[in-house]
Design a protein around this motif. Structure first.
Motif, PDB file in Angstrom:
ATOM      1  N   SER A   1       0.980  -1.163  -0.108  1.00 57.49           N
ATOM      2  CA  SER A   1       0.280  -0.321  -0.027  1.00 57.49           C
ATOM      3  C   SER A   1       0.956   1.233   0.021  1.00 57.49           C
ATOM      4  O   SER A   1       0.621   2.123  -0.548  1.00 57.49           O
ATOM      5  N   ILE A   2       1.890   1.386   0.771  1.00 58.70           N
ATOM      6  CA  ILE A   2       2.778   2.284   0.561  1.00 58.70           C
ATOM      7  C   ILE A   2       3.501   2.713  -1.061  1.00 58.70           C
ATOM      8  O   ILE A   2       3.432   3.649  -1.479  1.00 58.70           O
ATOM      9  N   LYS A   3       3.730   1.908  -1.297  1.00 57.90           N
ATOM     10  CA  LYS A   3       4.373   1.575  -2.206  1.00 57.90           C
ATOM     11  C   LYS A   3       3.806   1.958  -3.213  1.00 57.90           C
ATOM     12  O   LYS A   3       4.353   2.689  -4.152  1.00 57.90           O
ATOM     13  N   ASN A   4       2.472   1.911  -3.450  1.00 62.04           N
ATOM     14  CA  ASN A   4       1.431   2.120  -4.182  1.00 62.04           C
ATOM     15  C   ASN A   4       1.148   3.918  -3.920  1.00 62.04           C
ATOM     16  O   ASN A   4       1.530   4.811  -5.494  1.00 62.04           O
ATOM     17  N   ARG A   5       1.442   4.069  -3.361  1.00 67.36           N
ATOM     18  CA  ARG A   5       0.969   5.495  -3.202  1.00 67.36           C
ATOM     19  C   ARG A   5       1.996   6.687  -3.388  1.00 67.36           C
ATOM     20  O   ARG A   5       1.688   7.707  -4.048  1.00 67.36           O
ATOM     21  N   VAL A   6       3.420   5.810  -3.304  1.00 69.32           N
ATOM     22  CA  VAL A   6       4.393   6.569  -3.590  1.00 69.32           C
ATOM     23  C   VAL A   6       4.799   6.752  -4.248  1.00 69.32           C
ATOM     24  O   VAL A   6       4.950   7.409  -5.427  1.00 69.32           O
ATOM     25  N   LYS A   7       4.209   5.383  -5.666  1.00 69.43           N
ATOM     26  CA  LYS A   7       4.340   5.554  -6.848  1.00 69.43           C
ATOM     27  C   LYS A   7       2.775   6.344  -8.039  1.00 69.43           C
ATOM     28  O   LYS A   7       3.235   7.344  -8.642  1.00 69.43           O
ATOM     29  N   LYS A   8       1.904   6.352  -6.795  1.00 70.88           N
ATOM     30  CA  LYS A   8       1.207   7.672  -7.483  1.00 70.88           C
ATOM     31  C   LYS A   8       1.590   8.537  -7.314  1.00 70.88           C
ATOM     32  O   LYS A   8       1.242   9.787  -7.865  1.00 70.88           O
ATOM     33  N   PHE A   9       2.736   9.161  -6.014  1.00 78.44           N
ATOM     34  CA  PHE A   9       2.866   9.932  -5.673  1.00 78.44           C
ATOM     35  C   PHE A   9       3.975  11.410  -6.605  1.00 78.44           C
ATOM     36  O   PHE A   9       3.827  12.066  -7.370  1.00 78.44           O
ATOM     37  N   TYR A  10       4.508  10.076  -7.238  1.00 76.34           N
ATOM     38  CA  TYR A  10       5.991  10.198  -7.545  1.00 76.34           C
ATOM     39  C   TYR A  10       5.357  10.553  -9.740  1.00 76.34           C
ATOM     40  O   TYR A  10       5.335  11.193  -9.981  1.00 76.34           O
TER      41      TYR A  10
END
Length: 494
Positions: free
Chosen positions: A7-16
């Motif tokens: 979930s954190i990785k997905n959020r980071v990817k979305k933010f990037y």
């Protein structure tokens, strides 16, 4: 925990992805990134060439008595421990005196030594006092206040609680602490002139390098505007990227396209205007010339008998009738084109209107060896139209089909519903249309026959008027040709 990591990785990817998209679409963010990179490089260069320094300011020198206080406290502690090791009685005044005299640092004239009992009664004093008793409480208070402010040059009291074998007392040393001077130092860094120059050069070069593509693209847009301003309306600016510059290029290309269309429309309107004047002049001049010719014969008496005179009058009258029809058609078309005719709309049964029109045209069709075949939807179709004006459209289409069909033949009339529209199709067999003729058939003064003879052709405004009336009703009219099968369609909203 394992579920939270994806979930954190997905959020980071979305933010990037969001940040990357924002930078791509916004020129000012791109500029900020470029400036940040240039400043980072400048910082690295300045860091390499910087030197540290320590600066002492004589104006910030200050005096402290804390070290002197510490020495007095240390002497008091040593002397107190020394007296306690002798295990004396508090009443052994002579022995106490001798012990104190034996210590070398007690001989300092600046130091006064006093021993009291717990009530403050003096047992021994290096210097004579007028009073025989001291206030231990005041001495302790004075000592504590002095320790809080170690910058005053006053007498300091250091107290040590003594233990005698038969009682307790106090050892008190009083002296002025020796001062110590301190300097305040400032720590900082200096940048060399070479480092500053290199950082400035690096900033300029890197900024020019990173903004080179954008500046080049701005020059391309500027060149495109120059091309368009000189009249080259076929020039297109390449769309590069997604930021404000690309949107500007898109808008310029759109503006160029619209400007080109406007110019073409203006040119077409001018050509149509010239053609209209030419056609009107021709179509008015032809019958007018005939009328004037026959009237001239009558005026000059150039006829053989009364029957010939009547023939000349009939010809002149028929020509004037055609001239009148042409002028009326032209006047009506002008008003329709300028939206100058109001519509008197009512709900009309499309089926009954076509049935009645077909019934009225049967004699004309029979005279031209034409059979009218109808295929009309049985269910009632209501349309909101101006009946009188739409009758003229349908009558014009049917008359054209009768006039230009092969003889003998059949004209087919079909009325049906399709979605939310009522469609009328009139088809006949006749000489086929070329593609160019099919595209111009609704133009004003256009006749398929090239000779423009008015003996068979009409005013050339019939279909143009029909198109204007249909468009005023927000409908559509068009023509199709497949070999010798010619079809005209009219669609109206139900």
């Amino acid at each position: 925990m394992k579920n939270r990591i994806p979930s954190i990785k997905n959020r980071v990817k979305k933010f990037y992805a969001f940040v990357r998209k924002s930078i791509k679409e916004q020129l000012r963010l791109q500029l900020l990134v470029v400036i940040a990179i240039c400043l980072t490089l400048c910082g690295l260069i300045l860091g390499i060439f910087q030197t540290s320094y320590i600066k002492s300011n004589s104006m910030n020198t200050y005096t402290s008595y804390s070290e002197g206080i510490t020495r007095i406290d240390s002497n008091t502690l040593d002397l107190g421990n020394y007296i306690e090791t002798k295990n004396l009685s508090i009443n052994d005044k002579d022995e106490i005196k001798n012990l104190i005299i034996e210590n070398s640092y007690t001989r300092d004239k600046g130091i006064n030594i006093v021993i009291t009992d717990l009530d403050g009664n003096i047992i021994y004093s290096k210097e004579d006092f007028v009073a025989s008793k001291l206030s231990i409480e005041n001495i302790m208070r004075t000592s504590m206040e002095y320790r809080k402010n170690s910058y005053d040059k006053n007498l300091f009291y250091s107290i040590y609680p003594l233990k005698f074998k038969d009682s307790n007392g106090y050892l008190i040393l009083s002296a002025v602490p020796s001062p110590t001077e301190h300097n305040q130092y400032h720590y900082g860094t200096r940048f060399s002139i070479l480092g500053i120059i290199l950082a400035l050069i690096a900033f300029i070069l890197l900024f020019l390098l990173l903004t080179r593509k954008k500046v080049k693209y701005i020059e391309e847009i500027s060149h495109g505007l120059i091309q368009i301003s000189t009249g080259n309306l076929d020039y297109n600016i390449d769309i590069k990227g997604y930021d404000e510059l690309s949107k500007l290029a898109q808008n310029i290309n759109y503006m160029e396209k619209e400007l080109k269309n406007k110019i073409e429309e203006t040119t077409k309107a001018e050509n149509t205007k010239s053609e209209l004047i030419t056609n009107v002049s021709h179509d008015l001049k032809t019958p007018l010339t005939s009328i004037m010719g026959y009237l001239g014969l009558l005026k000059d008496g150039k006829y053989e008998d009364e029957d010939q005179m009547k023939d000349y009058l009939d010809i002149a009258f028929n020509k004037s009738q055609k001239l009148k029809i042409l002028i009326e058609d032209l006047f009506e078309y002008t008003k329709l084109s300028n939206k100058g005719i109001p519509l008197n709309k009512k709900n009309v049964s499309f089926n009954e209107l076509i049935e009645q029109l077909i019934y009225e045209l049967v004699p004309v069709a029979e005279e031209n060896e034409i059979i009218l075949h109808k295929d009309i939807e049985p269910s009632k179709i209501l349309v909101n139209i101006d009946g009188d004006k739409m009758v003229r459209v349908f009558e014009n289409l049917l008359m054209n089909a009768i006039k230009y069909s092969y003889k003998p033949s059949t004209v087919y009339i079909k009325l049906y519903k399709e979605d939310s529209e009522a469609i009328l199709c009139i088809s006949n067999k006749g000489d086929s249309f070329s593609d160019s003729d099919l595209n111009k058939v609704f133009d004003r003064f256009y006749r398929v026959e090239k000779s423009r003879s008015s003996s068979e052709g009409g005013s050339g405004l019939g279909l143009a008027i029909s198109k204007s009336i249909v468009e005023l009703h927000e409908g559509n009219i068009w023509a199709e040709c497949h070999g010798n099968d010619i079809k005209f369609f009219v669609s109206l909203k139900i």
